[in-house]
Design a protein around this motif. Sequence first.
Motif, PDB file in Angstrom:
ATOM      1  N   ASP A 190       0.824  -1.212   0.000  1.00  0.00           N
ATOM      2  CA  ASP A 190       0.000   0.000   0.000  1.00  0.00           C
ATOM      3  C   ASP A 190       0.858   1.261   0.000  1.00  0.00           C
ATOM      4  O   ASP A 190       0.575   2.216  -0.722  1.00  0.00           O
ATOM      5  CB  ASP A 190      -0.937   0.009   1.207  1.00  0.00           C
ATOM      6  N   GLN A 239       0.880   3.892  -3.030  1.00  0.00           N
ATOM      7  CA  GLN A 239       0.486   5.272  -2.717  1.00  0.00           C
ATOM      8  C   GLN A 239       1.559   6.245  -3.190  1.00  0.00           C
ATOM      9  O   GLN A 239       1.261   7.292  -3.752  1.00  0.00           O
ATOM     10  CB  GLN A 239       0.246   5.430  -1.224  1.00  0.00           C
ATOM     11  N   GLY A 281       0.346   8.525  -6.035  1.00  0.00           N
ATOM     12  CA  GLY A 281       0.060   9.830  -5.446  1.00  0.00           C
ATOM     13  C   GLY A 281       0.958  10.933  -5.934  1.00  0.00           C
ATOM     14  O   GLY A 281       0.579  12.088  -5.936  1.00  0.00           O
TER      15      GLY A 281
END
Length: 132
Positions: free
Chosen positions: A111, A115, A119
């Motif tokens: 994760d 991310q 992101g």
Amino acid sequence: MLPTENRLRRRQDFGEAVRRGRRAGRPLLVVHLRRDATDPHAPGGGSPPARAGFVVSKAVGNAVQRNLVRRRLRHLVRERLSLLPPGSLVVVRALPDAGSADHAQLALDLDAALQRLLGRDARGDAEGRVAR
């Protein structure tokens, strides 16, 4: 198990994701992401699905440990396929400590890596870059 259309199988696809994609390293794994990679062998029409592949070397452990890590990573990536942009290639490479990690630890590292990879583009666009 990953659906057939979401599996990376060809050496060229693995190489493209690793060489031309972005990388995020974590203590248990390294994730390579190549966005919007087009597959010349895919049937026409629509956007191609995101595809994922896994690299688990002998440094992770014996065959039983390697297969366990691979199964856990496949399961985790399958749950996160909707987060990946269509047509992207993802290669998840397990590091030696992944052999002794549990499912939750692998999930946290995956994760965090995703991310970071997904992101960064959103933050870059929000910082005032001008689209041309």
